[in-house]
Motif scaffolding. Structure first.
Motif, PDB file in Angstrom:
ATOM      1  N   PRO A 581       0.779  -1.217   0.163  1.00  0.00           N
ATOM      2  CA  PRO A 581      -0.140   0.046   0.119  1.00  0.00           C
ATOM      3  C   PRO A 581       0.912   1.157  -0.274  1.00  0.00           C
ATOM      4  CG  PRO A 581      -0.760  -1.426   1.537  1.00  0.00           C
ATOM      5  CD  PRO A 581       0.538  -2.128   1.274  1.00  0.00           C
ATOM      6  N   CYS A 582       0.514   2.192  -0.817  1.00  0.00           N
ATOM      7  CA  CYS A 582       0.944   3.489  -0.679  1.00  0.00           C
ATOM      8  C   CYS A 582       0.905   4.284   0.657  1.00  0.00           C
ATOM      9  CB  CYS A 582       0.425   4.471  -1.889  1.00  0.00           C
ATOM     10  SG  CYS A 582       0.592   3.858  -3.419  1.00  0.00           S
ATOM     11  N   PHE A 583       1.692   5.271   0.833  1.00  0.00           N
ATOM     12  CA  PHE A 583       1.717   5.813   2.249  1.00  0.00           C
ATOM     13  C   PHE A 583       1.940   7.311   2.150  1.00  0.00           C
ATOM     14  CE2 PHE A 583       5.834   4.048   1.663  1.00  0.00           C
ATOM     15  CZ  PHE A 583       6.710   4.940   2.207  1.00  0.00           C
ATOM     16  N   LEU A 584       2.198   8.001   3.245  1.00  0.00           N
ATOM     17  CA  LEU A 584       2.410   9.400   3.413  1.00  0.00           C
ATOM     18  C   LEU A 584       3.762   9.310   3.832  1.00  0.00           C
ATOM     19  CD1 LEU A 584      -0.718  11.093   4.737  1.00  0.00           C
ATOM     20  CD2 LEU A 584       0.122  11.087   2.289  1.00  0.00           C
ATOM     21  N   THR A 585       4.789   9.969   3.126  1.00  0.00           N
ATOM     22  CA  THR A 585       6.018  10.610   3.695  1.00  0.00           C
ATOM     23  C   THR A 585       5.879  11.956   4.565  1.00  0.00           C
ATOM     24  OG1 THR A 585       7.198   9.485   1.923  1.00  0.00           O
ATOM     25  CG2 THR A 585       8.440  11.258   3.081  1.00  0.00           C
ATOM     26  N   LEU A 586       5.984  11.832   5.919  1.00  0.00           N
ATOM     27  CA  LEU A 586       5.821  12.563   6.662  1.00  0.00           C
ATOM     28  C   LEU A 586       7.058  13.811   7.150  1.00  0.00           C
ATOM     29  CD1 LEU A 586       3.449  10.945   9.263  1.00  0.00           C
ATOM     30  CD2 LEU A 586       2.840  12.393   7.141  1.00  0.00           C
ATOM     31  N   ASN A 587       6.917  14.819   7.274  1.00  0.00           N
ATOM     32  CA  ASN A 587       7.910  15.813   7.984  1.00  0.00           C
ATOM     33  C   ASN A 587       7.270  16.182   9.289  1.00  0.00           C
ATOM     34  OD1 ASN A 587       9.550  17.717   8.776  1.00  0.00           O
ATOM     35  ND2 ASN A 587       9.071  19.145   7.200  1.00  0.00           N
ATOM     36  N   GLY A 588       7.886  15.316  10.382  1.00  0.00           N
ATOM     37  CA  GLY A 588       7.467  15.373  11.818  1.00  0.00           C
ATOM     38  C   GLY A 588       7.700  16.668  12.366  1.00  0.00           C
ATOM     39  N   PRO A 589       8.922  17.406  12.252  1.00  0.00           N
ATOM     40  CA  PRO A 589       9.126  18.715  12.845  1.00  0.00           C
ATOM     41  C   PRO A 589       8.324  19.667  12.113  1.00  0.00           C
ATOM     42  CG  PRO A 589      11.052  17.523  12.252  1.00  0.00           C
ATOM     43  CD  PRO A 589       9.951  16.775  11.767  1.00  0.00           C
ATOM     44  N   GLY A 590       8.033  19.443  10.692  1.00  0.00           N
ATOM     45  CA  GLY A 590       7.048  20.470  10.028  1.00  0.00           C
ATOM     46  C   GLY A 590       5.883  20.515  10.766  1.00  0.00           C
ATOM     47  N   ILE A 591       5.190  19.336  10.878  1.00  0.00           N
ATOM     48  CA  ILE A 591       3.906  19.298  11.592  1.00  0.00           C
ATOM     49  C   ILE A 591       3.742  19.757  12.672  1.00  0.00           C
ATOM     50  CG2 ILE A 591       2.077  17.537  12.062  1.00  0.00           C
ATOM     51  CD1 ILE A 591       3.296  15.471  10.168  1.00  0.00           C
ATOM     52  N   LEU A 592       4.827  19.682  13.594  1.00  0.00           N
ATOM     53  CA  LEU A 592       4.882  20.118  14.991  1.00  0.00           C
ATOM     54  C   LEU A 592       4.780  21.710  14.860  1.00  0.00           C
ATOM     55  CD1 LEU A 592       5.096  17.248  16.096  1.00  0.00           C
ATOM     56  CD2 LEU A 592       6.754  18.096  17.792  1.00  0.00           C
TER      57      LEU A 592
END
Length: 985
Positions: A581-592
């Motif tokens: 399955p495809c997924f989201l590559t996340l920018n954790g510091p950016g989300i915070l």
């Protein structure tokens, strides 16, 4: 009379100068391999040494003349090596092995510098009984004769090396092969060797500029690299490079030498992995039906892409001053910095066990552990008959974004003095070595929610159907795969930062005095020396945590965070992993940051008290004294050489940390968040001990080309230093009058060293002109103990120096309870067989440059380790032990062309280097890695080099409980191609 191997080293040092990609040609005016200087003769000239000094010629007897003739034969053997490339390398290594007092294997500079490997670890795996653990696709930790890196001592220019691993074992990818001149693996011990090598001792050496072939020498190498796996990992770079330059110069009539070197590497860090997670060793009902069967369940499965980049810079500087023929002073320093910016993105189906899921269509391994089926969320309402409590939904197919970036550095330097006067030889060395490691370790998870933006968002019901396929990539299908790429449904549940910070520092002094016994019929020399080392180790743990995994333990003011479109991108799998399955590559510091939050990891004594418990220091002080006699005699008409000696080793080991005493009985401690606790007290615990370590090495020379070796010794390795931390947490059970005080930690400063008795018997045959050798040997080690975890009941804490707090109900200390710690478990036997063979110049004409080199080791042990990571408790082998290890190479040197095709094989082995939350004991599957290397000299100064490493794209495969059905990790790293040039001036 100088000892045979000492003279061999002196003679060969002129042969083994190389710090670039290929061995520098020998200057016709100063042929390398000339005889070593006797007292009063410069080592920098090719003047033959006199047979004896004038003060002793009159008293020399026939035995002395015989010994001198043997030394001259050694000098002749080394001097006649005129071939280049791999043939030269192998023939030089054979001479080192042949004339050594100990059982050892050697890699010379032509082998390392001729066509350098990724690191010195790759080169070491060519030797019999030596294998490497591939970490992130690169050879890193070395195993010798079935024993892991914690049983191996490593020195650089005679100086004990600190570690960046957080334990005792050395990560050899820290050492650029371009800067190492020679590596020796000592398999038997002698009194003059620094203690620590139960498995063996690895001695790395750098070049002496006064032994350079010309007055001025400069080698420059540049090559580019390519790894096609990077195209499957978004954001990864397929291209890299290696650059190195080395300068050696001699001045002031060859009395001053200066050496400078730098080696830089940049390469992509790429991998794709399928992970089957471990069990907790408990059996659970697999669903809530009345007749539900019980089974051992894993925690989950993972799919992950790893990317990033690795940068390593190594530097070396050496200055040698030889004001007289008797005195030589060397100051040198080595520095290496390794930066690994590593990220991991993907999916993790988590929390299968603990009655958190409903499992249908189960598939079990032969151990009775779940390896396939459909795993789904528990019902939203009702009472779970398995627990009698309301259903809870703690299962999710998490989206993960991890960061394992690590910065490590090693410095090793010092001042060395050598003085040779007539029969006397003095060697003194003062050194400082330090290492540091800082891994950021970020764990980010996101999940699909309903009711995002409301006061009570709920984790959505989910499912996964999976199947482990042993050593092959498994399968995984999600019930609603579109959830995991829809930003309207996904939210960040937790962001955790857990740095691992280590500092390792050594201040050491060693000196030895040696006296040549020219007129003795049995002894060639007597030697004595001392060694002192102050070793300081510090571990620091910190933490920052936002939210909670799956939002199952909501933290006030820390709800799931919505994900801005700018901080996520849809990623789909390619290559071997396509179809997942495809997924989201996340920018954790950016989300915070989008929500006004900044992560600030600190020591946290409130919510994450383990950051204090697992932090602390260990101080070791080593004080050694040794005596050794070198042997050279005639026995039954044949020469007997070797040495006998004893080393007396005194050790002091103490650790300082914090103990959780509770009830406000400690001292005030304010953490990085401003919270003050009175529940912790400082403690310092440790012990001292003294060991007497005799050793014997005998070589019986049957003919000029055949010899038999016997070695026996008592040896020891210090306990893994991270297992000696004193910090401990606690809890109180059975509250009231009968309350018990219990301690957890898994470490102990009271560990004994890992002692062993070892024996070796070898037969060696050498072909004419050092053109090959055939050797066969057996070894036997009786290891007295191994460090394992244990839980003691009714433990006497006071006797061990651990304070037991007061029970308020009685006014007396709590009753002794459990102690979860490390201890010296019963040891066992390690025994084996080693065979090796090599030959050059066995074909005529154009094929005379063809050579072969092969070795095989068979090792077994009585040691068994319990593990429940595969489900029920099973017993697996000794960490680091592969029953079969083999390597083979075919190489060809003809005129300007050199090439080598090599393969390294090791059967399955156990290791604790796989990391989840903590290190896990897993079995690494058998593997064979092939490499190809070639070079062509365009001119005498310019050559072109090509390499392909890991030709077959061999993955790393692990499994739990010794059962190949119970997949651990299957990780593909790809092939690496190098193309470059080398310039010699």
């Amino acid at each position: 009379m100088m000892k045979r191997n000492v003279l061999a080293l002196a003679l060969a040092s002129g042969l083994c100068f190389t710090a670039g990609i290929q061995a520098t040609p020998v200057d016709a005016g100063a042929p390398a391999g000339g005889p070593a200087a006797a007292p009063g003769t410069s080592n920098d000239q090719a003047t033959p040494a006199p047979a004896q000094s004038t003060s002793t010629d009159q008293s020399a007897n026939k035995d002395d003349k015989s010994k001198q003739t043997q030394d001259q034969q050694l000098a002749k053997s080394l001097a006649t090596i005129t071939v280049s490339g791999y043939n030269q390398s192998m023939e030089k290594s054979i001479d080192y092995q042949r004339y050594a007092d100990t059982i050892q294997n050697v890699i010379t500079s032509a082998d390392i510098g001729g066509l350098p490997d990724q690191s010195i670890a790759d080169a070491l795996t060519r030797l019999p009984g030596v294998s490497a653990e591939r970490i992130a696709g690169q050879a890193s930790q070395i195993n010798i004769r079935g024993l892991s890196g914690n049983f191996i001592q490593t020195t650089l220019d005679g100086r004990e090396q600190p570690s960046t691993s957080g334990s005792n074992y050395i990560q050899f990818d820290q050492y650029p092969s371009e800067l190492i001149n020679m590596a020796t693996v000592y398999k038997s011990s002698q009194a003059s060797l620094i203690t620590g090598g139960v498995g063996g001792t690895i001695a790395l050496e750098t070049a002496d500029p006064l032994q350079a072939p010309k007055e001025q020498n400069l080698n420059v190498d540049a090559r580019g690299s390519y790894d096609g796996t990077a195209h499957d990992v978004p954001g990864a770079n397929a291209l890299g490079y290696r650059l190195s330059a080395a300068y050696q110069g001699k001045f002031l009539d060859n009395t001053l030498g200066i050496g400078l070197g730098v080696a830089q590497m940049y390469q992509p860090h790429v991998a794709e992995q399928f992970v089957g997670e471990a069990s907790d060793g408990s059996s659970y009902k697999i669903n809530s039906s009345p007749n539900s069967p019980s089974a051992y369940l894993p925690e989950g499965i993972q799919l992950q892409q790893n990317g990033g980049e690795e940068r390593r810079t190594g530097e070396i500087a050496t200055i040698v001053w030889k004001p007289t023929n008797e005195l030589k002073i060397t100051g040198d320093g080595f520095y290496s910095k390794f930066t690994n910016d590593s990220f991991g993105y993907g999916l993790r189906s988590q929390n299968f066990y603990g009655n958190n899921t409903q499992i249908t269509n189960p598939v079990y391994s032969s151990l009775g552990t779940l390896i396939g089926g459909t795993v789904a969320s528990n019902p939203a309402t009702g009472i779970d008959p398995r627990t009698g409590s309301a259903y809870s939904n703690q299962f999710s197919n998490e989206t993960t974004a991890d960061n394992y970036s690590t910065n490590t550095s090693v410095f090793s330097g010092g001042l060395n003095l050598k003085w040779d006067h007539d029969r006397w030889h003095i060697d003194a060395d003062l050194s400082l070595s330090r290492a540091s490691s800082n891994e950021i370790n970020v764990d980010t998870t996101a999940d699909p929610y309903s009711g995002l933006g409301t006061a009570n968002p709920q984790l959505m019901p989910q499912s996964v159907t999976y199947q482990l396929r042993g050593s092959n990539i498994g399968t995984a299908q999600f019930g609603n795969p579109g959830l995991y790429t829809n930003l309207n449904d996904m939210a960040l549940s937790r962001y955790g930062v857990y740095p691992y910070i280590y500092h390792d520092k050594m201040k050491a002094f060693r000196t030895s005095v040696k006296y040549d016994m020219l007129n003795s019929s049995w002894l060639s020399a007597l030697e004595a020396g001392i060694y002192m080392n102050n070793h300081n180790y510090a571990a620091d743990r910190e933490a920052y945590v936002y939210g909670s995994e799956w939002n199952t333990s909501p933290v006030a003011g820390e709800p799931p965070l919505t994900i801005p479109a700018s901080d996520a991108s849809v990623t789909c799998w390619k290559g071997k992993f396509s179809g997942f399955p495809c997924f989201l590559t996340l920018n954790g510091p950016g989300i915070l940051a989008a929500h006004g939050i900044t992560a600030n990891p600190v020591k946290d004594i409130n919510a994450n008290s383990w950051t204090y418990i697992q932090s602390g220091t260990v101080d070791e002080k080593t004080r050694d004294l040794f005596f050794m006699a070198d042997l050279d005699a005639q026995v039954f008409g044949h020469e007997l050489t070797g040495n006998a000696g004893i080393r007396v080793s005194h050790q002091s080991q103490y650790s300082s940390g914090l103990q959780q005493v509770g009830n406000g009985a400690g001292i005030p401690i304010t953490d990085g968040n401003g919270y003050t606790s009175y529940d912790y007290a400082p403690l310092t615990v440790g012990k001292t001990y003294t060991d007497y370590l005799p050793s014997l090495n005998l070589i019986y020379h049957l003919t000029d080309d055949d010899q038999v070796r016997f070695s026996a010794a008592r040896v020891l390795s210090r306990p893994p230093i991270d297992k000696m931390l004193a910090g401990a947490g606690s809890w109180v059970s059975n509250p009231g009058v009968g309350a018990q005080y219990n301690v957890w930690g898994g470490t102990s400063p009271l560990l004994d060293p890992l002692r062993a008795s070892q024996y070796d018997l070898d037969y060696e045959h050498y072909f004419e002109d050092s053109s090959g050798a055939v050797t066969a040997g057996v070894f036997f080690k009786d290891v007295k103990s191994f460090v394992q975890d244990v839980t003691y009941n009714n433990y006497d804490f006071a006797a061990a120096g651990i304070t037991v707090p007061i029970n308020p109900a009685t006014g007396q200390p709590y009753i002794n309870g459990e102690y979860q710690t490390a201890y010296n478990a019963q040891g066992g036997l390690v025994k084996g067989l080693e065979l090796s063979g090599s030959k050059t110049h066995f074909l005529p004409g154009i094929w005379s440059g063809l050579g072969v080199d092969a070795n095989f080791a068979l090792t077994d042990s009585t040691v068994r380790n319990p593990t429940n990571l595969g489900g029920p408790t099973t017993y697996v082998g000794l960490p680091g032990l592969s029953k079969r290890v083999a390597s083979a190479a075919v190489f060809y040197d003809y005129g300007p062309f050199s090439a080598r095709l090599s393969g390294n094989y090791r059967s399955s082995f156990l290791s604790d280097t796989q990391i989840a939350v903590t290190n896990q004991l897993v079995t690494f599957a058998a593997e064979t890695v092939y490499d190809f290397q070639a070079s062509y000299d365009i001119t005498k100064q310019l050559s072109v080099v090509y390499q392909m490493l890991n030709l077959s794209n061999q993955p790393t495969r692990t499994y739990f409980g010794g059962n190949p059905q119970q997949t651990g990790t299957i990780q593909y790293f790809g092939r690496t191609n190098y193309l470059g040039i080398n310039l010699k001036l």
